[in-house]
Motif scaffolding. Structure first.
Motif: not given
Length: 382
Positions: A112-113, A124-126, A348-352, A360-362
């Motif tokens: 994840t990191i 790309e990040f998503q 869903a988390l990737g899109a958010t 992401a940090l949260g």
């Protein structure tokens, strides 16, 4: 020139042989270290091992220990090897089971990191963050399913006990009679134990535990570095060949790659850049992460073959780790109603996270640190 060119391959081969010999010596050191932890814990605790762990006698506290220790140490292999050593020294198996479950969750933080390295490119990040967190969601779902079952029925403890009994049995014809690994490591373990025994049972036992933990860190870190040099290129080839051939191929290759590099974190982290670049889709990568969970159990099983003290219980917890990960794959991936839950949650988390980087940090802080704190709060009320 021709002579020089002829010499170079031989030199390279010689270096490879030396590296493989070093890996074998480090694995030997790892097994010795686990034996030291078991012996030290038994020496320090005497007959009061259960009383020492009365403060963490409920499953939530054990789960937190596994999650936080692995998130901080960044190696589930290290944490589970330490747990095997502690069980050999008298740590109750029922307390060690949730610790092993927690180690599975804690190891997910690494990839994840790694995905945060793609944070500057939105799409790309998503893709990268989704590929990283599918492992998290799978491991969290495994805990939600199997921890209540374990608390109610002791399913994993009984299964692990049955498997370990196949090796130890109840008579003389057991693994004890032909355990050459234990015989090979005994001189080192006994020498260090004798050196610390002069400090007294408690101080000597604690010193032996600390030496064992330090040696596990050194052995696993160095083995990981050497195997990355020797095997990561081959691991990538296996991954490229297997991904896309179907889920069974993905699971098997994920297991094989993790056995080769001795790190599920390395295996899953290898996939993150591939997902970020769009080379592979999340649903193609998903089975590969499941195989990584299974492959990482090899270290603990190997370590359990040569411990001192309650060796059958040590092998039992190693088998529990293996059975837990296999059952997780069978139940979650095998049942259509559960199979896509980790994928959908990760998408869903990737899109958010792509829209809001603080999400992401949260998520990282919430899953690996805040949630464990809440579990401790719950456990204090039990």
């Amino acid at each position: 020139m021709e002579n020089n060119q002829a010499v170079l391959p031989n030199k390279s081969e010689s270096q490879n042989y030396m590296q493989w010999i070093t890996v074998a010596l480090l694995v030997y050191l790892l097994i010795c270290a686990v034996g030291m932890i078991g012996g030290g814990f038994k020496m320090a605790a005497g007959g009061h091992a259960k009383e020492l762990f009365a403060f963490a006698s409920n499953p939530f506290a054990g789960l937190v220990v596994g999650i936080v220790a692995t998130a901080l140490i960044q190696s589930s292999s290290t944490v589970t090897s330490i747990i095997v050593g502690l069980v050999a020294g008298g740590l109750p198996v029922e307390l060690a089971v949730p610790m092993v479950m927690g180690a599975n969750v804690g190891t997910s933080i690494t990839n994840t990191i790694v995905s945060l390295g793609h944070v500057r490119a939105k799409e790309e990040f998503q893709r990268a963050f989704s590929a990283a967190t599918v492992h998290d969601f799978f491991n969290l779902l495994s805990v939600l399913i199997f921890l209540p079952l374990e608390m109610a029925f002791g399913l994993l403890e009984k299964t692990g006990g049955w498997l370990s009994s196949l090796f130890y049995g109840s008579g003389d014809s057991s693994i004890k009679s032909f355990n050459f690994v234990k015989t090979a490591t005994a001189p080192v373990v006994n020498t260090v134990k004798s050196a610390t025994h002069s400090l007294g049972d408690q101080i000597g036992g604690i010193t032996l535990i600390l030496i064992g933990i330090a040696l596990i860190f050194v052995a696993i870190t160095m083995v990981g570095k050497l195997l990355k040099k020797l095997m990561v290129g081959k691991a990538k080839d296996i991954m490229h060949t297997a991904i896309g051939r179907g889920p069974l191929s993905g699971i098997m290759s994920g297991t094989l790659v993790t056995v080769l590099v001795q790190s599920s974190s390395t295996t899953t982290s290898l996939m993150v850049p591939l997902a970020g670049s769009g080379a592979f889709k999340l649903r193609e990568i998903y089975p590969f992460t499941l195989g990584a969970n299974i492959g990482t159990c090899v270290t603990a099983v190997l370590a359990a073959t040569a411990v001192t003290g309650n060796a059958q219980a040590a092998l039992q917890i190693a088998f529990i780790h293996l059975v837990y990960n296999i059952l997780g794959v069978v139940v979650i991936y095998g049942l259509p109603i559960l199979r896509n839950l980790p994928v959908k949650a990760a998408e869903a988390l990737g899109a958010t996270a792509a829209e809001n980087k603080f999400a992401a940090l949260g998520y990282i802080l919430g899953v690996f640190f805040v949630a464990p704190a809440l579990c401790l709060g719950i456990s204090s009320q039990l």
